[in-house]
Design a protein around this motif. Sequence first.
Motif, PDB file in Angstrom:
ATOM      1  N   TYR A 214      32.876  -0.101  38.313  1.00 12.25           N
ATOM      2  CA  TYR A 214      33.357  -1.071  39.290  1.00 12.25           C
ATOM      3  C   TYR A 214      34.664  -1.722  38.802  1.00 12.25           C
ATOM      4  N   ARG A 215      35.401  -2.264  39.745  1.00 13.96           N
ATOM      5  CA  ARG A 215      36.680  -2.878  39.411  1.00 13.96           C
ATOM      6  C   ARG A 215      36.491  -4.155  38.596  1.00 13.96           C
ATOM      7  N   HIS A 216      37.561  -4.609  37.970  1.00 20.82           N
ATOM      8  CA  HIS A 216      37.597  -5.917  37.324  1.00 20.82           C
ATOM      9  C   HIS A 216      37.313  -6.959  38.405  1.00 20.82           C
ATOM     10  N   ALA A 217      36.246  -7.736  38.223  1.00 23.00           N
ATOM     11  CA  ALA A 217      35.825  -8.646  39.303  1.00 23.00           C
ATOM     12  C   ALA A 217      35.587 -10.047  38.778  1.00 23.00           C
ATOM     13  N   GLU A 218      36.395 -10.984  39.238  1.00 25.43           N
ATOM     14  CA  GLU A 218      36.181 -12.403  38.965  1.00 25.43           C
ATOM     15  C   GLU A 218      35.949 -13.179  40.259  1.00 25.43           C
ATOM     16  N   ASP A 219      36.141 -12.485  41.404  1.00 21.68           N
ATOM     17  CA  ASP A 219      36.035 -13.151  42.699  1.00 21.68           C
ATOM     18  C   ASP A 219      34.656 -13.039  43.326  1.00 21.68           C
TER      19      ASP A 219
ATOM     20  N   ASN B 110      40.675 -15.311  27.879  1.00 21.89           N
ATOM     21  CA  ASN B 110      40.531 -16.637  28.499  1.00 21.89           C
ATOM     22  C   ASN B 110      39.073 -17.028  28.717  1.00 21.89           C
ATOM     23  N   GLY B 111      38.167 -16.106  28.394  1.00 21.76           N
ATOM     24  CA  GLY B 111      36.740 -16.395  28.489  1.00 21.76           C
ATOM     25  C   GLY B 111      36.174 -16.396  29.892  1.00 21.76           C
ATOM     26  N   GLU B 112      37.027 -16.100  30.889  1.00 23.04           N
ATOM     27  CA  GLU B 112      36.591 -16.145  32.285  1.00 23.04           C
ATOM     28  C   GLU B 112      35.990 -14.820  32.758  1.00 23.04           C
ATOM     29  N   GLN B 113      36.140 -13.756  31.958  1.00 21.43           N
ATOM     30  CA  GLN B 113      35.609 -12.455  32.361  1.00 21.43           C
ATOM     31  C   GLN B 113      34.080 -12.450  32.282  1.00 21.43           C
ATOM     32  N   TYR B 114      33.468 -11.815  33.285  1.00 22.44           N
ATOM     33  CA  TYR B 114      32.009 -11.756  33.332  1.00 22.44           C
ATOM     34  C   TYR B 114      31.482 -10.658  32.405  1.00 22.44           C
ATOM     35  N   VAL B 115      30.309 -10.924  31.851  1.00 22.85           N
ATOM     36  CA  VAL B 115      29.605  -9.963  31.007  1.00 22.85           C
ATOM     37  C   VAL B 115      28.326  -9.564  31.726  1.00 22.85           C
ATOM     38  N   SER B 116      28.231  -8.309  32.120  1.00 19.59           N
ATOM     39  CA  SER B 116      27.007  -7.791  32.741  1.00 19.59           C
ATOM     40  C   SER B 116      26.218  -7.060  31.669  1.00 19.59           C
TER      41      SER B 116
ATOM     42  N   ILE C  15      41.035  -1.753  14.296  1.00 16.99           N
ATOM     43  CA  ILE C  15      39.695  -1.170  14.160  1.00 16.99           C
ATOM     44  C   ILE C  15      39.512   0.068  15.038  1.00 16.99           C
ATOM     45  N   GLY C  16      40.542   0.456  15.787  1.00 14.30           N
ATOM     46  CA  GLY C  16      40.482   1.690  16.557  1.00 14.30           C
ATOM     47  C   GLY C  16      39.673   1.616  17.826  1.00 14.30           C
ATOM     48  N   THR C  17      39.919   0.591  18.645  1.00  8.47           N
ATOM     49  CA  THR C  17      39.216   0.480  19.916  1.00  8.47           C
ATOM     50  C   THR C  17      40.192  -0.004  20.985  1.00  8.47           C
ATOM     51  N   GLU C  18      39.683  -0.342  22.168  1.00  7.73           N
ATOM     52  CA  GLU C  18      40.515  -0.798  23.276  1.00  7.73           C
ATOM     53  C   GLU C  18      40.064  -2.185  23.724  1.00  7.73           C
ATOM     54  N   THR C  19      41.021  -3.051  24.071  1.00  5.75           N
ATOM     55  CA  THR C  19      40.684  -4.407  24.501  1.00  5.75           C
ATOM     56  C   THR C  19      39.963  -4.424  25.846  1.00  5.75           C
ATOM     57  N   GLU C  20      40.079  -3.362  26.616  1.00  4.95           N
ATOM     58  CA  GLU C  20      39.385  -3.289  27.905  1.00  4.95           C
ATOM     59  C   GLU C  20      37.894  -3.514  27.737  1.00  4.95           C
ATOM     60  N   LEU C  21      37.336  -3.034  26.624  1.00  6.75           N
ATOM     61  CA  LEU C  21      35.902  -3.162  26.390  1.00  6.75           C
ATOM     62  C   LEU C  21      35.486  -4.626  26.289  1.00  6.75           C
ATOM     63  N   ILE C  22      36.438  -5.506  25.961  1.00  6.83           N
ATOM     64  CA  ILE C  22      36.149  -6.926  25.793  1.00  6.83           C
ATOM     65  C   ILE C  22      36.638  -7.762  26.968  1.00  6.83           C
ATOM     66  N   LEU C  23      37.813  -7.416  27.494  1.00  7.19           N
ATOM     67  CA  LEU C  23      38.478  -8.282  28.464  1.00  7.19           C
ATOM     68  C   LEU C  23      38.181  -7.951  29.925  1.00  7.19           C
ATOM     69  N   LYS C  24      37.671  -6.756  30.207  1.00  7.14           N
ATOM     70  CA  LYS C  24      37.391  -6.435  31.599  1.00  7.14           C
ATOM     71  C   LYS C  24      36.226  -7.283  32.110  1.00  7.14           C
ATOM     72  N   SER C  25      36.371  -7.830  33.309  1.00  7.43           N
ATOM     73  CA  SER C  25      35.327  -8.643  33.914  1.00  7.43           C
ATOM     74  C   SER C  25      34.360  -7.748  34.676  1.00  7.43           C
ATOM     75  N   ARG C  26      33.154  -7.604  34.143  1.00  9.54           N
ATOM     76  CA  ARG C  26      32.111  -6.789  34.760  1.00  9.54           C
ATOM     77  C   ARG C  26      31.092  -7.726  35.400  1.00  9.54           C
ATOM     78  N   TRP C  27      31.240  -7.954  36.689  1.00 12.65           N
ATOM     79  CA  TRP C  27      30.334  -8.838  37.435  1.00 12.65           C
ATOM     80  C   TRP C  27      29.486  -7.945  38.339  1.00 12.65           C
ATOM     81  N   VAL C  28      28.419  -7.411  37.765  1.00 13.54           N
ATOM     82  CA  VAL C  28      27.614  -6.385  38.434  1.00 13.54           C
ATOM     83  C   VAL C  28      26.195  -6.900  38.637  1.00 13.54           C
ATOM     84  N   LEU C  29      25.653  -6.647  39.819  1.00 19.74           N
ATOM     85  CA  LEU C  29      24.296  -7.077  40.146  1.00 19.74           C
ATOM     86  C   LEU C  29      23.390  -5.875  40.432  1.00 19.74           C
ATOM     87  N   PRO C  30      22.111  -5.954  40.034  1.00 13.61           N
ATOM     88  CA  PRO C  30      21.162  -4.844  40.218  1.00 13.61           C
ATOM     89  C   PRO C  30      20.430  -4.945  41.554  1.00 13.61           C
ATOM     90  N   LYS C  31      21.153  -4.892  42.645  1.00 11.18           N
ATOM     91  CA  LYS C  31      20.563  -5.149  43.963  1.00 11.18           C
ATOM     92  C   LYS C  31      19.398  -4.217  44.281  1.00 11.18           C
TER      93      LYS C  31
END
Length: 308
Positions: free
Chosen positions: A121-126, A195-201, A266-282
């Motif tokens: 899913y896309r980066h979602a903060e909305d 900024n700490g605003e990204q969601y963690v699913s 350390i050989g990784t990508e910031t996307e793994l930390i900064l992407k906002s994953r706001w996912v629900l198990p509907k």
Amino acid sequence: MTYNKIVLAGGNGYLGSVLAAYYQTRAKEVIILSRKAKPADGNIKTLRWDGQTVGEWATRLEDADLLINLCGKNVNCRYTKTNKAAIVESRVVPTQLLGRVIAEMVHPPKLWINVTSATIYRHAEDRPQDEETGEIGYGFSIDVCRQWEETFFDTHTPHTRKIALRMGIVLGRGDGAFPRLLNLVKFGLGGKQGNGEQYVSWVHEQDAAKCTEWLMQREDLAGVINCTAPEPVKNTVFMQAIRDAYGIKLGLPAPAWLLEIGAKVIGTETELILKSRWVLPKRLLDSGYTFIFSKTAHAVHDLLSIRS
């Protein structure tokens, strides 16, 4: 209920060990397909496979109640040309292979779960993303997920139900993200990231295992299903929960520019930390599944209840 046979393809990693332990007392036989064969551990048997060619392992899929495919190179690496190719191939090729084998079986597995990723899913903060209204994102990691799922659903398995289980960040004691985040907290570095605003699913390891059994029992469910706790939180809240549970009040924040430097080191990508994953198990919730751990604080406290 005792199941006949559970097969875990590529099940020698962290999540595979969680699933094997979960089903060891629930199935007559648990078979792990791994690059290295191992001695049997009770009713858990590990067979050698390379994920590319048909071998003796193929016959062991017959009459399985459940096949879970966990194959895939760890994405915790730099996205170089070589690594990108390996990430795609390690997911697509084993999926194609399993599809070909299952298509030729007289008694194929009743259910085949491909553990994919909620990062599709896309980066979602909305607004939150679910299976019905969620929007697919863009970029390499999303392209991998899309190609992976297309390969999975394109395989011809008319007698095997298929589910692409879009897994969130699995929280567990043994490996994965949680021990690394806990180490940051221990050393006073467990503040917000970016900024700490990204969601963690996230999803607790016990729910990651339990929901596969639920899906086995719910024969009306197929297709795409999200596997994330129903109450995702922002990164700031998530890190606060770990600090509170561990008993440390403060944690230094890590701004995005510092994370980028650290990721290269350390050989990784910031996307793994900064992407906002706001996912629900509907679909899980609509089907009546009850999560063992729905709140971040409860999950973290459980993981810290047994610690060194």
